[in-house]
Write a protein that holds these residues in place. Structure first.
Motif, PDB file in Angstrom:
ATOM      1  N   UNK A  98       0.942  -1.291  -0.022  1.00 17.87           N
ATOM      2  CA  UNK A  98      -0.189  -0.073   0.286  1.00 17.87           C
ATOM      3  C   UNK A  98       0.820   1.357   0.089  1.00 17.87           C
ATOM      4  N   UNK A  99       1.803   1.306   0.835  1.00 22.64           N
ATOM      5  CA  UNK A  99       2.681   2.511   0.767  1.00 22.64           C
ATOM      6  C   UNK A  99       3.426   2.802  -0.143  1.00 22.64           C
ATOM      7  N   UNK A 100       3.733   1.839  -1.351  1.00 21.41           N
ATOM      8  CA  UNK A 100       4.509   1.984  -2.589  1.00 21.41           C
ATOM      9  C   UNK A 100       3.546   2.205  -3.701  1.00 21.41           C
ATOM     10  N   UNK A 101       2.342   2.236  -3.525  1.00 21.26           N
ATOM     11  CA  UNK A 101       1.308   2.649  -4.811  1.00 21.26           C
ATOM     12  C   UNK A 101       2.021   4.098  -5.302  1.00 21.26           C
ATOM     13  N   UNK A 102       1.611   4.319  -6.508  1.00 19.98           N
ATOM     14  CA  UNK A 102       1.865   5.439  -7.167  1.00 19.98           C
ATOM     15  C   UNK A 102       0.551   6.282  -6.791  1.00 19.98           C
ATOM     16  N   UNK A 103       0.644   7.127  -5.916  1.00 19.58           N
ATOM     17  CA  UNK A 103      -0.371   8.075  -5.360  1.00 19.58           C
ATOM     18  C   UNK A 103      -0.933   9.209  -6.636  1.00 19.58           C
ATOM     19  N   UNK A 104      -2.078   9.333  -6.686  1.00 21.70           N
ATOM     20  CA  UNK A 104      -2.807  10.384  -7.493  1.00 21.70           C
ATOM     21  C   UNK A 104      -2.353  11.675  -7.013  1.00 21.70           C
ATOM     22  N   UNK A 105      -2.600  12.845  -7.670  1.00 15.32           N
ATOM     23  CA  UNK A 105      -2.514  14.065  -7.018  1.00 15.32           C
ATOM     24  C   UNK A 105      -3.782  14.457  -6.848  1.00 15.32           C
ATOM     25  N   UNK A 106      -4.130  15.685  -6.048  1.00 14.72           N
ATOM     26  CA  UNK A 106      -5.397  16.216  -6.047  1.00 14.72           C
ATOM     27  C   UNK A 106      -6.078  15.594  -4.720  1.00 14.72           C
ATOM     28  N   UNK A 107      -5.552  14.949  -4.113  1.00 15.45           N
ATOM     29  CA  UNK A 107      -6.354  14.276  -3.028  1.00 15.45           C
ATOM     30  C   UNK A 107      -6.394  14.941  -1.629  1.00 15.45           C
ATOM     31  N   UNK A 108      -7.473  15.464  -1.065  1.00 14.51           N
ATOM     32  CA  UNK A 108      -7.495  16.011  -0.044  1.00 14.51           C
ATOM     33  C   UNK A 108      -6.820  15.575   1.322  1.00 14.51           C
ATOM     34  N   UNK A 109      -6.428  16.458   2.152  1.00 14.09           N
ATOM     35  CA  UNK A 109      -5.487  15.794   3.470  1.00 14.09           C
ATOM     36  C   UNK A 109      -6.534  15.020   4.151  1.00 14.09           C
ATOM     37  N   UNK A 110      -7.873  15.671   4.309  1.00 11.47           N
ATOM     38  CA  UNK A 110      -8.687  15.105   5.291  1.00 11.47           C
ATOM     39  C   UNK A 110      -9.049  13.607   4.858  1.00 11.47           C
ATOM     40  N   UNK A 111      -9.143  13.216   3.432  1.00  6.85           N
ATOM     41  CA  UNK A 111      -9.474  11.956   2.863  1.00  6.85           C
ATOM     42  C   UNK A 111      -8.372  11.134   3.062  1.00  6.85           C
ATOM     43  N   UNK A 112      -6.935  11.663   3.057  1.00  7.12           N
ATOM     44  CA  UNK A 112      -5.958  10.864   3.389  1.00  7.12           C
ATOM     45  C   UNK A 112      -5.863  10.301   4.940  1.00  7.12           C
ATOM     46  N   UNK A 113      -6.181  11.175   5.706  1.00  5.71           N
ATOM     47  CA  UNK A 113      -6.211  10.777   7.126  1.00  5.71           C
ATOM     48  C   UNK A 113      -7.159   9.862   7.527  1.00  5.71           C
ATOM     49  N   UNK A 114      -8.624   9.912   6.793  1.00  4.59           N
ATOM     50  CA  UNK A 114      -9.691   9.023   7.024  1.00  4.59           C
ATOM     51  C   UNK A 114      -9.262   7.726   6.520  1.00  4.59           C
ATOM     52  N   UNK A 115      -8.439   7.812   5.133  1.00  4.63           N
ATOM     53  CA  UNK A 115      -7.836   6.368   4.503  1.00  4.63           C
ATOM     54  C   UNK A 115      -7.069   5.631   5.539  1.00  4.63           C
ATOM     55  N   UNK A 116      -6.115   6.467   6.080  1.00  2.00           N
ATOM     56  CA  UNK A 116      -5.167   5.877   7.159  1.00  2.00           C
ATOM     57  C   UNK A 116      -5.879   5.322   8.154  1.00  2.00           C
ATOM     58  N   UNK A 117      -6.818   5.724   8.820  1.00  7.19           N
ATOM     59  CA  UNK A 117      -7.506   5.156   9.742  1.00  7.19           C
ATOM     60  C   UNK A 117      -8.300   3.768   9.372  1.00  7.19           C
ATOM     61  N   UNK A 118      -8.843   3.832   8.225  1.00  6.69           N
ATOM     62  CA  UNK A 118      -9.494   2.679   7.974  1.00  6.69           C
ATOM     63  C   UNK A 118      -8.527   1.584   7.442  1.00  6.69           C
ATOM     64  N   UNK A 119      -7.208   1.918   7.007  1.00  2.00           N
ATOM     65  CA  UNK A 119      -6.323   0.668   6.802  1.00  2.00           C
ATOM     66  C   UNK A 119      -5.798   0.192   8.059  1.00  2.00           C
ATOM     67  N   UNK A 120      -5.932   0.756   9.071  1.00  2.00           N
ATOM     68  CA  UNK A 120      -5.728   0.294  10.692  1.00  2.00           C
ATOM     69  C   UNK A 120      -6.558  -0.766  11.027  1.00  2.00           C
ATOM     70  N   UNK A 121      -7.735  -0.572  10.547  1.00  2.00           N
ATOM     71  CA  UNK A 121      -8.983  -1.527  11.006  1.00  2.00           C
ATOM     72  C   UNK A 121      -8.852  -3.105  10.859  1.00  2.00           C
TER      73      UNK A 121
END
Length: 280
Positions: free
Chosen positions: A257-280
């Motif tokens: 997951x950490x090595x995926x080519x991340x797209x641009x224009x992604x909001x910081x709050x979306x990244x934070x929300x995704x990080x929490x979901x990946x920890x579940x």
């Protein structure tokens, strides 16, 4: 909800993400109208029919309001109405203001923003007759952060304007139970467009278009009176829908997951929300 018997109108659906969404809808019983500038050499209709759906391809340059209006009428004449619009067609020129031509600027404005608006405008009379109407626009969440404008202001403005339009439509069309949402990928997506962009970082470890198609399918099968006005990120949508296996979406097998080519224009709050979901 099911897509059985529903008519889906998709712009730019002959390749890439649009094609994947079209085939996903067909696999679930939808009637699909693919509107694109170049449909003659495309096999998308045959592929949709092979997936179990009914489809037509309509030659349409969404820069032309007349062509948009005609394409909508062709769809209605063939399938009796329109239940879902997917605004997928887009163009990009990733250049700073000093380097971009006005022709490139005009093309992005005409396709990304004006074209998407024209499609919705002409589809509205039929969407209002649908029992569960959806508008899905492929664009990011609008953000006023300088990091997204510093390298390619014109492109960022065109894509964020699409998001503002989608949000406005959610409010405007809510009395008619027409949902309007947006969808954007977390990672870059392995399409012809990505191959043409010339950015090695974006191209190294993308995901397949299927991840966007699966997220789009989930969105457009929700209750249109309840799920509207959302800025969605594909992986968040699927994780919150209960998906746990994402490895099969990787174009390069074994990508972390950490090595995926991340797209641009992604909001910081979306990244934070995704990080929490990946920890579940």
């Amino acid at each position: 909800m099911s897509l059985q018997g529903k008519t889906v109108f998709i712009t730019g659906g002959t390749r890439g993400i649009g094609r994947a969404i079209a085939i996903k809808c067909a696999q679930n019983g939808a009637q699909v109208v693919v509107a694109a500038r170049n449909t003659g050499s495309s096999t998308v209709v045959a592929d949709i029919q092979a997936a179990g759906g009914h489809a037509i391809a309509v030659s349409c340059d969404i820069q032309s309001e007349d062509q948009v209006a005609d394409a909508i009428q062709v769809a209605v004449a063939r399938f009796g109405g329109i239940d879902i619009v997917v605004n997928n067609a887009a163009t990009l020129a990733l250049k700073p203001t000093a380097d971009i031509t006005m022709g490139e600027y005009d093309l992005m404005a005409a396709i990304n923003t004006r074209g998407s608006f024209a499609v919705v405008k002409h589809a509205l009379p039929y969407l209002r007759k649908s029992a569960n109407a959806h508008i899905l626009t492929l664009c990011p969440k609008p953000q006023l952060e300088s990091k997204w404008f510093v390298k390619n202001t014109a492109y960022a403005v065109s894509k964020f304007t699409m998001g503002m339009m989608a949000f406005g439509l959610a409010a405007e069309q809510k009395p008619f139970n027409i949902a309007s949402n947006t969808l954007w990928p977390f990672s870059t997506i392995d399409t012809d467009g990505l191959a043409e962009c010339g950015n090695a970082e974006f191209q190294s470890r993308p995901r397949k278009p299927a991840i966007v198609a699966d997220a789009a399918f989930w969105i457009i099968t929700q209750d249109s009176s309840a799920f509207t006005g959302n800025f969605c990120l594909d992986e968040i949508v699927l994780r919150e829908a209960g998906v746990v296996d994402f490895d099969h979406y990787n174009s390069v097998q074994g990508t972390d997951l950490a090595d995926l080519s991340q797209d641009h224009l992604i909001a910081d709050d979306q990244l934070a929300r995704l990080a929490k979901l990946r920890q579940l």
